[in-house]
Design an enzyme around this catalytic site. Structure first.
Site, PDB file in Angstrom:
ATOM      1  N   SER A  17       4.344 -66.868  13.396  1.00 33.97           N
ATOM      2  CA  SER A  17       5.592 -67.612  13.167  1.00 33.97           C
ATOM      3  C   SER A  17       5.923 -68.608  14.286  1.00 33.97           C
ATOM      4  CB  SER A  17       6.749 -66.648  12.942  1.00 33.97           C
ATOM      5  OG  SER A  17       6.527 -65.948  11.739  1.00 33.97           O
ATOM      6  N   LYS A  66      13.212 -54.766   8.985  1.00 35.92           N
ATOM      7  CA  LYS A  66      13.753 -55.543   7.858  1.00 35.92           C
ATOM      8  C   LYS A  66      14.896 -54.855   7.112  1.00 35.92           C
ATOM      9  CE  LYS A  66       9.840 -58.469   6.683  1.00 35.92           C
ATOM     10  NZ  LYS A  66       8.937 -58.949   5.633  1.00 35.92           N
ATOM     11  N   ASP A 102      11.241 -63.866   1.634  1.00 35.37           N
ATOM     12  CA  ASP A 102       9.939 -63.340   1.183  1.00 35.37           C
ATOM     13  C   ASP A 102       9.749 -63.561  -0.333  1.00 35.37           C
ATOM     14  OD1 ASP A 102       8.873 -62.494   3.596  1.00 35.37           O
ATOM     15  OD2 ASP A 102       9.697 -60.474   3.436  1.00 35.37           O
ATOM     16  N   GLY A 128       6.407 -50.827  -0.751  1.00 37.20           N
ATOM     17  CA  GLY A 128       7.208 -50.913   0.469  1.00 37.20           C
ATOM     18  C   GLY A 128       8.225 -52.046   0.374  1.00 37.20           C
ATOM     19  N   THR A 152       1.884 -43.094  -2.739  1.00 36.41           N
ATOM     20  CA  THR A 152       2.947 -42.114  -2.940  1.00 36.41           C
ATOM     21  C   THR A 152       3.685 -42.471  -4.231  1.00 36.41           C
ATOM     22  OG1 THR A 152       3.177 -42.214  -0.537  1.00 36.41           O
ATOM     23  CG2 THR A 152       4.882 -40.984  -1.740  1.00 36.41           C
ATOM     24  N   GLU A 154       6.214 -41.265  -5.813  1.00 37.34           N
ATOM     25  CA  GLU A 154       7.677 -41.281  -5.724  1.00 37.34           C
ATOM     26  C   GLU A 154       8.242 -42.671  -5.433  1.00 37.34           C
ATOM     27  OE1 GLU A 154       8.708 -38.822  -2.484  1.00 37.34           O
ATOM     28  OE2 GLU A 154      10.156 -37.655  -3.638  1.00 37.34           O
ATOM     29  N   TYR A 219      -2.246 -61.175   5.475  1.00 33.28           N
ATOM     30  CA  TYR A 219      -2.730 -62.517   5.828  1.00 33.28           C
ATOM     31  C   TYR A 219      -3.680 -62.541   7.019  1.00 33.28           C
ATOM     32  CZ  TYR A 219       1.200 -62.229   9.091  1.00 33.28           C
ATOM     33  OH  TYR A 219       2.085 -61.818  10.057  1.00 33.28           O
ATOM     34  N   GLY A 240      -2.700 -64.415   1.576  1.00 30.02           N
ATOM     35  CA  GLY A 240      -1.469 -63.979   2.248  1.00 30.02           C
ATOM     36  C   GLY A 240      -0.848 -65.071   3.104  1.00 30.02           C
TER      37      GLY A 240
HETATM   38  N1  LIG Z   1       2.160 -62.786   3.721  1.00 29.48           N
HETATM   39  C1  LIG Z   1       3.419 -62.550   4.052  1.00 29.48           C
HETATM   40  O1  LIG Z   1       4.230 -63.466   4.228  1.00 29.48           O
HETATM   41  C2  LIG Z   1       3.904 -61.138   4.173  1.00 29.48           C
HETATM   42  C3  LIG Z   1       5.281 -60.848   4.058  1.00 29.48           C
HETATM   43  C4  LIG Z   1       5.692 -59.504   4.160  1.00 29.48           C
HETATM   44  C5  LIG Z   1       4.748 -58.505   4.399  1.00 29.48           C
HETATM   45  N2  LIG Z   1       3.422 -58.841   4.516  1.00 29.48           N
HETATM   46  C6  LIG Z   1       2.403 -57.792   4.734  1.00 29.48           C
HETATM   47  O2  LIG Z   1       2.466 -56.887   3.665  1.00 29.48           O
HETATM   48  C7  LIG Z   1       2.122 -55.562   4.085  1.00 29.48           C
HETATM   49  C8  LIG Z   1       3.192 -54.573   3.592  1.00 29.48           C
HETATM   50  O3  LIG Z   1       4.428 -54.866   4.227  1.00 29.48           O
HETATM   51  P1  LIG Z   1       5.745 -53.978   3.956  1.00 29.48           P
HETATM   52  O4  LIG Z   1       6.836 -54.567   4.758  1.00 29.48           O
HETATM   53  O5  LIG Z   1       5.945 -53.787   2.494  1.00 29.48           O
HETATM   54  O6  LIG Z   1       5.295 -52.569   4.603  1.00 29.48           O
HETATM   55  P2  LIG Z   1       5.828 -51.107   4.274  1.00 29.48           P
HETATM   56  O7  LIG Z   1       7.240 -51.154   3.778  1.00 29.48           O
HETATM   57  O8  LIG Z   1       5.497 -50.307   5.478  1.00 29.48           O
HETATM   58  O9  LIG Z   1       4.905 -50.603   3.026  1.00 29.48           O
HETATM   59  C9  LIG Z   1       3.551 -50.311   3.221  1.00 29.48           C
HETATM   60  C10 LIG Z   1       2.868 -50.054   1.881  1.00 29.48           C
HETATM   61  O10 LIG Z   1       1.441 -49.879   2.118  1.00 29.48           O
HETATM   62  C11 LIG Z   1       1.019 -48.621   1.568  1.00 29.48           C
HETATM   63  N3  LIG Z   1      -0.078 -48.079   2.381  1.00 29.48           N
HETATM   64  C12 LIG Z   1      -0.151 -48.018   3.731  1.00 29.48           C
HETATM   65  N4  LIG Z   1      -1.331 -47.462   4.106  1.00 29.48           N
HETATM   66  C13 LIG Z   1      -2.004 -47.164   2.959  1.00 29.48           C
HETATM   67  C14 LIG Z   1      -3.269 -46.573   2.684  1.00 29.48           C
HETATM   68  N5  LIG Z   1      -4.083 -46.183   3.663  1.00 29.48           N
HETATM   69  N6  LIG Z   1      -3.661 -46.445   1.397  1.00 29.48           N
HETATM   70  C15 LIG Z   1      -2.843 -46.855   0.383  1.00 29.48           C
HETATM   71  N7  LIG Z   1      -1.626 -47.415   0.585  1.00 29.48           N
HETATM   72  C16 LIG Z   1      -1.208 -47.564   1.855  1.00 29.48           C
HETATM   73  C17 LIG Z   1       2.254 -47.754   1.588  1.00 29.48           C
HETATM   74  O11 LIG Z   1       2.075 -46.693   0.673  1.00 29.48           O
HETATM   75  P3  LIG Z   1       2.908 -45.300   0.822  1.00 29.48           P
HETATM   76  O12 LIG Z   1       4.247 -45.586   0.180  1.00 29.48           O
HETATM   77  O13 LIG Z   1       2.106 -44.326   0.076  1.00 29.48           O
HETATM   78  O14 LIG Z   1       3.017 -45.014   2.289  1.00 29.48           O
HETATM   79  C18 LIG Z   1       3.325 -48.776   1.162  1.00 29.48           C
HETATM   80  O15 LIG Z   1       3.268 -48.990  -0.233  1.00 29.48           O
HETATM   81  C19 LIG Z   1       2.001 -55.652   5.608  1.00 29.48           C
HETATM   82  O16 LIG Z   1       0.631 -55.726   5.930  1.00 29.48           O
HETATM   83  C20 LIG Z   1       2.679 -56.956   5.963  1.00 29.48           C
HETATM   84  O17 LIG Z   1       2.116 -57.572   7.116  1.00 29.48           O
HETATM   85  C21 LIG Z   1       2.998 -60.130   4.393  1.00 29.48           C
END
Ligand SMILES: NC(=O)c1ccc[n+]([C@@H]2O[C@H](COP(=O)([O-])OP(=O)(O)OC[C@H]3O[C@@H](n4cnc5c(N)ncnc54)[C@H](OP(=O)(O)O)[C@@H]3O)[C@@H](O)[C@H]2O)c1
Length: 273
Positions: A17, A66, A102, A128, A152, A154, A219, A240
């Site tokens: 950023s 967030k 987002d 997430g 998960t 749920e 990304y 991404g």
């Molecule tokens: N390109 C962009 O502008 C942008 C914007 C926002 C976020 N992102 C990226 O998007 C990703 C998610 O962000 P977030 O804020 O949503 O994170 P978050 O709220 O922590 O959610 C993480 C998600 O990943 C799943 N997960 C994690 N490890 C896993 C594994 N080993 N196997 C299967 N599922 C797994 C989690 O599943 P469980 O529920 O089972 O734990 C959950 O669904 C991050 O890498 C972030 O950098 C990119």
């Protein structure tokens, strides 16, 4: 006086950023600066006080703040309120207003490439914070249905309930149950954090074709294993970094009230790889 901006989160040292926003300031000759500021989990309140003291004009929020940031806002934009997570804040005389860019950031590449969402069946992997903004985006653009697959169950069920409340036909499954249903979808999105550490993608992509849109919101690296597998199947790819760029463009426009210099910002993102 020059304006100052920041991105807060933890970890934050690899954030792109600052590159993106500082490139925009240079392009438009704005006397502004943008820094990365590490605020560990549990220290958000003190961190925000610090930012107010230095009269920060605006900041972005990333993992892990967030959702928690919502409680420190004085005003909340409608979309931000709907999503329940904030990634952009403006500060006008100590009044903090929260936005979520987002959702628009996610939609931006579809618009740029003239790819239609109206009437499509989507598979969203992950449930997430980012996935919630994506559900809102698919709803806004009138997708026909969404299947939310998560490790998960749920959390997928809860997100699917949210989707239905806002008017999108949704169902929830576990990732392992996607199996050979993959060809049923027009758009497949990875919104898990899997890929960041160069791990194998959470699903195989055999059975899709060149009309399938495959979108990885991870990304870094640019070519995740998920993207590589989609390329083998000749799918239509959205990276991404395109979402990252889209959300930064929207944040810029909220703070500065002028059109963002898209190409300069894109060059800065791509230079970061
Ligand atoms: N390109 C962009 O502008 C942008 C914007 C926002 C976020 N992102 C990226 O998007 C990703 C998610 O962000 P977030 O804020 O949503 O994170 P978050 O709220 O922590 O959610 C993480 C998600 O990943 C799943 N997960 C994690 N490890 C896993 C594994 N080993 N196997 C299967 N599922 C797994 C989690 O599943 P469980 O529920 O089972 O734990 C959950 O669904 C991050 O890498 C972030 O950098 C990119």
């Amino acid at each position: 006086m020059g304006k100052s901006f920041a991105v807060i989160g933890d970890p934050i040292d690899h954030s792109l950023s600052p590159n993106i926003h500082n490139a925009a300031f240079r392009e438009l000759d704005l006397d502004s600066s943008y820094i990365a500021y590490r605020i560990p989990k549990g220290e958000l309140e003190g961190g925000i006080e610090g930012l107010k003291k230095i009269k920060i004009d605006g900041f972005n929020i990333t993992i892990p703040h967030k959702i928690e940031m919502m409680k420190y806002l004085d005003k909340i934009d409608e979309i931000c309120n709907l999503i329940g997570a904030v990634n952009t804040v403006s500060n006008k005389d100590g009044i903090l207003k929260g936005y979520n860019t987002d959702m628009d950031g996610f939609l931006e590449p579809f618009k740029k490439k003239e790819l239609n969402i109206d009437g499509i069946n989507a598979l969203l992997i992950g449930a997430g914070g980012a996935a919630r903004a994506i559900v809102a985006g698919f709803t806004k653009e009138k997708a026909k249905s969404i299947t939310i697959a998560n490790r998960t169950l749920e959390k997928a069920t809860s997100l699917s309930k949210f989707a239905k409340t806002i008017g999108l036909n949704a169902n929830a499954i576990e990732i392992k149950d996607i199996k050979d249903t993959i060809s049923n979808y027009d758009v497949i999105v990875n919104a898990t954090s899997v890929g960041l550490k160069n791990e194998s993608s959470v699903i195989e992509l055999k059975g899709i074709n060149e009309k399938t849109i495959v979108y990885d919101i991870v990304y870094m690296p640019m070519n995740t294993d998920f993207i590589k597998k989609a390329k083998v199947e000749k799918a239509t790819i959205i990276y991404g970094y395109e979402m990252l760029l889209g959300q930064a463009v929207k944040a810029f426009e909220i703070w500065h009230g002028i059109e963002a210099p898209y190409n300069a910002m894109k060059k800065a993102v791509l230079g970061g790889f």
